[in-house]
Design a protein around this motif. Structure first.
Motif, PDB file in Angstrom:
ATOM      1  N   ARG A 176       2.845  -0.564   3.601  1.00 36.38           N
ATOM      2  CA  ARG A 176       2.050   0.326   3.429  1.00 36.38           C
ATOM      3  C   ARG A 176       1.140   0.872   4.731  1.00 36.38           C
ATOM      4  O   ARG A 176       0.899   1.791   4.961  1.00 36.38           O
ATOM      5  N   LEU A 180       1.434   4.319   6.541  1.00 41.31           N
ATOM      6  CA  LEU A 180      -0.076   4.978   6.668  1.00 41.31           C
ATOM      7  C   LEU A 180      -0.333   5.442   8.272  1.00 41.31           C
ATOM      8  O   LEU A 180      -0.801   6.589   8.428  1.00 41.31           O
ATOM      9  N   THR A 185      -3.855   9.384   8.801  1.00 39.79           N
ATOM     10  CA  THR A 185      -5.066   9.393   8.005  1.00 39.79           C
ATOM     11  C   THR A 185      -6.230  10.012   8.619  1.00 39.79           C
ATOM     12  O   THR A 185      -7.184  10.257   7.975  1.00 39.79           O
ATOM     13  N   GLU A 391      -2.669   8.490   1.377  1.00 40.52           N
ATOM     14  CA  GLU A 391      -2.691   7.175   0.665  1.00 40.52           C
ATOM     15  C   GLU A 391      -1.708   7.567  -0.733  1.00 40.52           C
ATOM     16  O   GLU A 391      -0.963   6.539  -1.005  1.00 40.52           O
ATOM     17  N   ASP A 395       1.814   5.558  -1.442  1.00 40.96           N
ATOM     18  CA  ASP A 395       1.671   4.696  -2.534  1.00 40.96           C
ATOM     19  C   ASP A 395       3.170   5.027  -3.514  1.00 40.96           C
ATOM     20  O   ASP A 395       3.751   4.238  -4.115  1.00 40.96           O
TER      21      ASP A 395
END
Length: 400
Positions: A176, A180, A185, A391, A395
């Motif tokens: 994860r 990311l 982000t 995010e 996921d």
């Protein structure tokens, strides 16, 4: 001699008797009635006799005036007044906050193969070179791109070496974090529609026909209305049949006014009128849907360049959103390069992301253009356009 005379007299008497008989017979025959006299049109009408007005009505139904054939022309047609046109019911779009989270199941259904494949490979007891090559192949198959794939694999190798033993939960957390980092982000993914010094904000939507560009423009209007903004739509895709009708239908559903021109008309003129109308109406945002013909780069450049120049006579563009079909994969990147050379792209909209297992196109197109994915389409529904949230996206890739 006397005998002769007597015979003559008898013959005369007999002939006379026969003549009288014939005449009498003719007189006894009835004569035909005389022809009726023509009515005297100068004479006053006769007075009705008592009881004539109260004549017993006939049993057969009376015909209406529409059913009677009048002499000297066609029957009189009594037109019914047109039915009142009902205004379309204004819909209240679904709030955009957390919309991607609500659509996560739909996204994970198509993207889960990528996350599960990576987790399965990383869970092997011995991660040899063959395993790392399989991980690379999995990422490349998902259209992540060569350079991002190499970065991700290198990061995973370093983290796994430091981690040592690997539980499923640790592997999921590790993957994860690396994904990311790859998706990014830090980028500002808000659609710029509220300039501080003026109204309205101006957004131009570009892309190849067939990617869902006009539909995306209509859905974006719903997103903005759901967030409390007022919208005017500019149907500047004048070369595709029914594009203006399609956009107007989307607008009517949320109460947005659509400015359109004649089919085959000048797109720049429609865009100019849309911004002018938006300023006069005092709306918050003007969305301009442009033509997406990719016949030659020169023709596209001339067309979109003219639209941009004409619009900026009113005010500068706040956003230029490029709509790409996620199912086209690497072909979408080729389209992206052409449009990026024509206009200054500020954001990407990826449609049909629920219809492909190649979610890595998010990473690849951001790397190719250097601009963020701001919106993603996850279905055919009116409220299936969602703000992109890294995010929630990651996921959905790796699952629970």
């Amino acid at each position: 001699m006397e005998t002769v005379i007597l015979a003559v007299v008898i013959a005369v008497v007999v002939l006379g008797a026969l003549g009288g008989l014939i005449v009498g017979t003719r007189r006894r025959k009835s004569l035909p009635p005389p022809p009726p006299k023509a009515p005297d049109i100068t004479a006053p009408p006769a007075e009705p006799h008592v009881g004539e007005e109260a004549e017993t009505p006939r049993d057969e139904p009376r015909r209406t005036i529409e059913e009677v054939d009048l002499p000297g022309g066609p029957p009189v047609v009594v037109e019914e007044p047109p039915a009142p046109v009902e205004a379309p019911e204004i819909e209240i779009p679904e709030p955009t906050a957390g919309r991607l989270v609500r659509l996560r199941t739909r996204l994970s259904r198509s993207q889960n193969a990528l996350g599960k494949g990576l987790l399965t490979l990383l869970s092997r007891e011995h991660l040899d070179e063959d395993t790392w090559e399989e991980i690379e192949d999995t990422l490349l198959t998902a259209d992540v791109g060569v350079q991002p794939t190499q970065e991700l694999v290198e990061g995973l190798r370093q983290r796994v070496k430091v981690l040592g033993t690997r539980t499923p939960a640790e592997l999921r957390g590790l993957l994860r974090e690396e994904l990311l980092k790859l998706v990014g982000t830090e980028a500002d993914r808000t659609v710029k529609t509220e300039p501080a010094d003026r109204k309205p904000g101006i957004v131009m939507v570009v892309g190849v026909n067939g990617t869902g560009k006009t539909t995306t423009t209509g859905k974006l209007a719903r997103v903005l209305v759901a967030d409390g903004r007022s919208v005017v739509l500019g149907a500047a895709d004048t070369f595709r049949a029914a594009a203006a009708d399609q956009l107007q239908t989307w607008g009517e559903r949320v109460g947005a006014y659509t400015v359109r021109g004649p089919e085959g008309g000048d797109p720049a003129s429609v865009a100019f009128d849309a911004v002018k109308e938006g300023k006069e109406m005092g709306v918050d945002v003007v969305l301009i849907d442009t033509a997406g013909r990719l016949h030659t780069k020169t023709g596209l450049m001339d067309e979109l360049g003219k639209v941009k120049r004409v619009v900026e006579k009113h005010a500068p563009l706040d956003e230029v959103l490029l709509v790409l079909d996620a199912t086209t994969g690497q072909n979408g990147l080729v389209q992206a390069r052409v449009f990026a050379e024509v206009v200054d792209i500020t954001g990407i909209v990826l449609t049909k992301l629920d219809g492909t297992a190649k979610g890595g196109i998010v990473v690849a197109v951001q790397r190719e253009l250097g601009v963020p994915v701001k919106l993603i389409g996850l279905g055919e529904g009116a409220d299936d356009l969602a703000p992109f949230e890294p995010e929630a996206f990651v996921d959905a890739l790796i699952g629970d």
